[in-house]
Motif scaffolding. Sequence first.
Motif, PDB file in Angstrom:
ATOM      1  N   LEU A 183      -3.598   2.938   6.557  1.00  0.00           N
ATOM      2  CA  LEU A 183      -3.411   1.611   6.714  1.00  0.00           C
ATOM      3  C   LEU A 183      -1.340   1.504   6.470  1.00  0.00           C
TER       4      LEU A 183
ATOM      5  N   TYR B   3       0.493  -1.080   7.243  1.00  0.00           N
ATOM      6  CA  TYR B   3       0.643  -2.263   6.528  1.00  0.00           C
ATOM      7  C   TYR B   3       1.396  -3.764   6.733  1.00  0.00           C
TER       8      TYR B   3
ATOM      9  N   VAL C   2      -2.557   3.578   2.100  1.00  0.00           N
ATOM     10  CA  VAL C   2      -1.172   2.379   2.377  1.00  0.00           C
ATOM     11  C   VAL C   2      -0.026   3.177   2.730  1.00  0.00           C
TER      12      VAL C   2
ATOM     13  N   MET D 116       3.304   0.249   3.251  1.00  0.00           N
ATOM     14  CA  MET D 116       3.512  -0.884   2.802  1.00  0.00           C
ATOM     15  C   MET D 116       4.741  -1.661   3.089  1.00  0.00           C
TER      16      MET D 116
ATOM     17  N   TYR E 257      -2.025  -2.203  10.836  1.00  0.00           N
ATOM     18  CA  TYR E 257      -2.887  -3.288   9.844  1.00  0.00           C
ATOM     19  C   TYR E 257      -1.817  -4.570   9.546  1.00  0.00           C
TER      20      TYR E 257
END
Length: 247
Positions: free
Chosen positions: A72, A74, A99, A101, A143
Amino acid sequence: MLNLILALIGIAALICVVSRLLHRYFIYLPDRTRYVPEAVGLAGVEEVTLETEDGVRLIAWYSPARGNRPTLLYFTGVGGCVGTRAEKIRRLRSMGFGVFMLNYRRYGGSGGRPSEVKNVSDAALAYDWLWKRGLKPSEIVAYGESIGSGVATQLARLRPVKALVMEATFTSIVDVGRQVWWCLPLNLIMVDQYRNLEHIKNVKVPLLIMHGARDRMITVTQARHLYAEANEPKKLEILPRGDHSDL
Protein backbone atom coordinates in the motif's frame (compact mmCIF):
# COMPACT_ATOMS: atom_id res chain seq x y z
CA MET A 1 -24.10 55.09 0.54
CA LEU A 2 -21.64 54.75 -2.35
CA ASN A 3 -18.72 55.06 0.06
CA LEU A 4 -20.22 52.32 2.23
CA ILE A 5 -20.65 50.00 -0.74
CA LEU A 6 -17.07 50.64 -1.90
CA ALA A 7 -15.79 50.04 1.62
CA LEU A 8 -17.65 46.70 1.83
CA ILE A 9 -16.31 45.67 -1.56
CA GLY A 10 -12.81 46.59 -0.45
CA ILE A 11 -13.16 44.59 2.78
CA ALA A 12 -14.49 41.57 0.88
CA ALA A 13 -11.63 41.78 -1.61
CA LEU A 14 -9.09 42.03 1.22
CA ILE A 15 -10.59 38.97 2.93
CA CYS A 16 -10.35 37.00 -0.33
CA VAL A 17 -6.73 38.03 -0.94
CA VAL A 18 -5.65 37.18 2.62
CA SER A 19 -7.55 33.88 2.44
CA ARG A 20 -5.79 32.95 -0.80
CA LEU A 21 -2.40 33.67 0.76
CA LEU A 22 -3.12 31.76 3.95
CA HIS A 23 -5.47 28.94 2.87
CA ARG A 24 -2.77 26.27 3.00
CA TYR A 25 -2.36 26.91 6.73
CA PHE A 26 -5.93 25.65 7.14
CA ILE A 27 -5.55 22.69 4.76
CA TYR A 28 -2.27 21.25 6.12
CA LEU A 29 -1.85 20.67 9.86
CA PRO A 30 1.49 18.88 10.18
CA ASP A 31 3.10 17.21 13.15
CA ARG A 32 6.72 18.05 12.36
CA THR A 33 8.17 15.55 14.84
CA ARG A 34 10.52 13.04 13.23
CA TYR A 35 9.54 9.79 14.88
CA VAL A 36 11.67 6.67 14.72
CA PRO A 37 9.80 3.43 13.82
CA GLU A 38 11.33 1.46 16.69
CA ALA A 39 10.31 4.16 19.17
CA VAL A 40 6.62 3.64 18.32
CA GLY A 41 6.84 -0.16 18.40
CA LEU A 42 7.45 -0.84 14.72
CA ALA A 43 10.57 -2.96 14.67
CA GLY A 44 11.47 -4.04 11.15
CA VAL A 45 10.07 -0.90 9.51
CA GLU A 46 12.69 0.94 7.47
CA GLU A 47 13.03 4.73 7.43
CA VAL A 48 13.56 5.90 3.85
CA THR A 49 14.91 9.27 2.71
CA LEU A 50 13.88 10.62 -0.70
CA GLU A 51 15.40 13.62 -2.47
CA THR A 52 13.06 15.69 -4.67
CA GLU A 53 14.11 17.47 -7.86
CA ASP A 54 13.97 20.82 -6.04
CA GLY A 55 16.33 19.56 -3.33
CA VAL A 56 13.87 18.81 -0.53
CA ARG A 57 14.45 15.79 1.69
CA LEU A 58 11.38 13.65 2.41
CA ILE A 59 11.04 11.03 5.13
CA ALA A 60 9.01 7.85 4.60
CA TRP A 61 8.54 4.49 6.31
CA TYR A 62 8.63 1.19 4.43
CA SER A 63 7.72 -2.34 5.36
CA PRO A 64 7.81 -5.08 2.64
CA ALA A 65 4.80 -7.24 1.90
CA ARG A 66 4.60 -10.92 2.82
CA GLY A 67 3.50 -13.67 0.47
CA ASN A 68 1.35 -12.43 -2.40
CA ARG A 69 -0.01 -9.37 -0.60
CA PRO A 70 0.36 -6.00 -2.36
CA THR A 71 2.16 -2.97 -0.99
CA LEU A 72 0.00 0.00 0.00
CA LEU A 73 1.52 3.28 -1.14
CA TYR A 74 -0.24 5.22 1.60
CA PHE A 75 -0.96 8.97 1.78
CA THR A 76 -2.15 10.37 5.10
CA GLY A 77 -4.75 12.99 6.03
CA VAL A 78 -4.19 16.65 6.90
CA GLY A 79 -3.14 16.15 10.51
CA GLY A 80 -0.32 14.32 12.27
CA CYS A 81 2.33 12.48 10.27
CA VAL A 82 3.47 8.95 9.51
CA GLY A 83 4.55 8.42 13.11
CA THR A 84 1.03 9.08 14.39
CA ARG A 85 -0.26 6.28 12.12
CA ALA A 86 1.84 3.63 13.87
CA GLU A 87 -1.18 1.59 14.95
CA LYS A 88 -2.59 1.54 11.42
CA ILE A 89 0.79 0.44 10.05
CA ARG A 90 0.94 -2.28 12.69
CA ARG A 91 -2.49 -3.62 11.71
CA LEU A 92 -1.72 -3.57 7.99
CA ARG A 93 1.58 -5.37 8.56
CA SER A 94 -0.16 -8.00 10.69
CA MET A 95 -2.32 -8.84 7.64
CA GLY A 96 0.77 -9.20 5.46
CA PHE A 97 0.41 -5.99 3.49
CA GLY A 98 3.46 -4.02 2.55
CA VAL A 99 3.31 -0.34 3.52
CA PHE A 100 5.14 2.65 2.12
CA MET A 101 3.88 5.72 3.99
CA LEU A 102 5.20 9.11 2.94
CA ASN A 103 5.52 12.20 5.11
CA TYR A 104 4.38 15.18 3.07
CA ARG A 105 6.63 18.21 3.04
CA ARG A 106 6.87 19.74 6.53
CA TYR A 107 5.42 16.56 8.07
CA GLY A 108 7.35 14.10 10.23
CA GLY A 109 10.82 15.47 9.54
CA SER A 110 10.35 16.18 5.82
CA GLY A 111 11.55 19.55 4.58
CA GLY A 112 9.83 22.17 2.44
CA ARG A 113 6.18 23.22 2.45
CA PRO A 114 3.26 21.17 1.13
CA SER A 115 1.04 21.99 -1.82
CA GLU A 116 -1.15 19.93 -4.10
CA VAL A 117 1.29 20.06 -7.01
CA LYS A 118 4.26 19.16 -4.80
CA ASN A 119 2.41 16.38 -2.97
CA VAL A 120 1.40 14.70 -6.23
CA SER A 121 4.93 15.04 -7.61
CA ASP A 122 6.35 13.57 -4.40
CA ALA A 123 3.84 10.70 -4.63
CA ALA A 124 5.21 9.83 -8.06
CA LEU A 125 8.73 9.95 -6.60
CA ALA A 126 7.68 7.48 -3.89
CA TYR A 127 6.13 5.19 -6.51
CA ASP A 128 9.33 5.30 -8.55
CA TRP A 129 11.32 4.33 -5.44
CA LEU A 130 9.19 1.19 -5.07
CA TRP A 131 9.52 0.43 -8.77
CA LYS A 132 13.31 0.72 -8.58
CA ARG A 133 13.16 -1.57 -5.55
CA GLY A 134 11.70 -4.24 -7.84
CA LEU A 135 7.95 -3.93 -7.21
CA LYS A 136 5.69 -4.33 -10.23
CA PRO A 137 2.61 -2.13 -10.82
CA SER A 138 0.46 -5.18 -10.06
CA GLU A 139 1.97 -5.19 -6.56
CA ILE A 140 1.27 -1.53 -5.69
CA VAL A 141 -2.05 -0.15 -4.41
CA ALA A 142 -2.52 3.61 -4.18
CA TYR A 143 -4.17 4.28 -0.79
CA GLY A 144 -5.38 7.72 0.31
CA GLU A 145 -6.81 8.77 3.65
CA SER A 146 -8.90 11.98 3.60
CA ILE A 147 -6.81 14.61 1.78
CA GLY A 148 -4.45 11.78 0.87
CA SER A 149 -7.22 10.40 -1.34
CA GLY A 150 -6.67 13.43 -3.55
CA VAL A 151 -2.99 12.53 -3.86
CA ALA A 152 -3.67 8.82 -4.43
CA THR A 153 -6.30 9.48 -7.10
CA GLN A 154 -3.96 11.66 -9.13
CA LEU A 155 -1.15 9.13 -8.71
CA ALA A 156 -3.45 6.44 -10.13
CA ARG A 157 -3.64 8.56 -13.28
CA LEU A 158 0.10 9.17 -13.48
CA ARG A 159 1.40 5.68 -12.72
CA PRO A 160 0.04 2.15 -13.28
CA VAL A 161 -1.24 0.60 -10.03
CA LYS A 162 -3.13 -2.53 -9.04
CA ALA A 163 -6.01 -0.63 -7.42
CA LEU A 164 -7.05 2.60 -5.69
CA VAL A 165 -8.41 2.86 -2.15
CA MET A 166 -10.05 6.10 -0.94
CA GLU A 167 -10.75 6.35 2.79
CA ALA A 168 -12.93 9.18 4.19
CA THR A 169 -12.77 10.93 0.85
CA PHE A 170 -14.44 13.95 -0.80
CA THR A 171 -15.46 15.38 -4.16
CA SER A 172 -13.10 18.36 -3.75
CA ILE A 173 -11.55 20.38 -0.95
CA VAL A 174 -13.64 23.31 -2.15
CA ASP A 175 -16.80 21.28 -1.47
CA VAL A 176 -15.51 20.39 2.00
CA GLY A 177 -14.73 24.04 2.75
CA ARG A 178 -18.17 25.16 1.61
CA GLN A 179 -19.72 23.19 4.46
CA VAL A 180 -18.38 25.92 6.77
CA TRP A 181 -17.24 28.84 4.59
CA TRP A 182 -20.28 28.88 2.31
CA CYS A 183 -20.14 32.68 2.01
CA LEU A 184 -16.68 32.79 0.39
CA PRO A 185 -15.82 32.13 -3.30
CA LEU A 186 -13.54 29.23 -2.37
CA ASN A 187 -13.16 28.08 -5.96
CA LEU A 188 -11.39 31.39 -6.63
CA ILE A 189 -9.55 31.62 -3.31
CA MET A 190 -8.10 28.11 -3.04
CA VAL A 191 -5.14 27.06 -5.16
CA ASP A 192 -5.06 23.50 -3.76
CA GLN A 193 -8.46 22.04 -4.59
CA TYR A 194 -7.89 18.27 -5.00
CA ARG A 195 -10.76 17.81 -7.47
CA ASN A 196 -11.39 14.11 -6.91
CA LEU A 197 -14.70 14.15 -8.75
CA GLU A 198 -12.92 15.36 -11.87
CA HIS A 199 -9.96 12.98 -11.59
CA ILE A 200 -11.89 9.83 -10.66
CA LYS A 201 -13.51 9.72 -14.09
CA ASN A 202 -10.10 9.00 -15.62
CA VAL A 203 -9.09 6.25 -13.18
CA LYS A 204 -9.35 2.84 -14.84
CA VAL A 205 -8.24 0.49 -12.04
CA PRO A 206 -10.38 -1.29 -9.41
CA LEU A 207 -11.63 1.16 -6.79
CA LEU A 208 -12.65 0.83 -3.14
CA ILE A 209 -14.24 3.81 -1.35
CA MET A 210 -14.64 3.57 2.44
CA HIS A 211 -16.58 6.17 4.41
CA GLY A 212 -18.15 6.51 7.83
CA ALA A 213 -21.89 7.10 7.97
CA ARG A 214 -21.28 9.39 10.97
CA ASP A 215 -18.44 11.39 9.42
CA ARG A 216 -18.82 14.92 10.77
CA MET A 217 -15.98 16.41 8.73
CA ILE A 218 -16.89 15.20 5.23
CA THR A 219 -20.46 14.17 4.50
CA VAL A 220 -21.04 10.65 3.23
CA THR A 221 -22.93 12.23 0.32
CA GLN A 222 -19.58 13.21 -1.20
CA ALA A 223 -18.39 9.60 -1.14
CA ARG A 224 -21.60 8.46 -2.80
CA HIS A 225 -21.24 11.12 -5.49
CA LEU A 226 -17.66 10.01 -6.21
CA TYR A 227 -18.74 6.39 -6.41
CA ALA A 228 -21.50 7.21 -8.88
CA GLU A 229 -19.01 8.90 -11.24
CA ALA A 230 -16.26 6.27 -10.95
CA ASN A 231 -15.58 3.55 -13.51
CA GLU A 232 -16.13 -0.15 -12.89
CA PRO A 233 -14.95 -2.25 -11.14
CA LYS A 234 -15.76 -0.37 -7.95
CA LYS A 235 -17.08 -0.90 -4.45
CA LEU A 236 -18.50 1.52 -1.87
CA GLU A 237 -18.27 0.47 1.78
CA ILE A 238 -20.24 2.67 4.21
CA LEU A 239 -19.40 1.86 7.84
CA PRO A 240 -22.55 2.56 9.91
CA ARG A 241 -20.71 3.58 13.10
CA GLY A 242 -17.69 5.13 11.42
CA ASP A 243 -16.68 8.78 11.84
CA HIS A 244 -13.85 10.46 9.96
CA SER A 245 -10.68 9.16 11.60
CA ASP A 246 -11.69 5.79 13.05
CA LEU A 247 -12.38 3.64 9.99
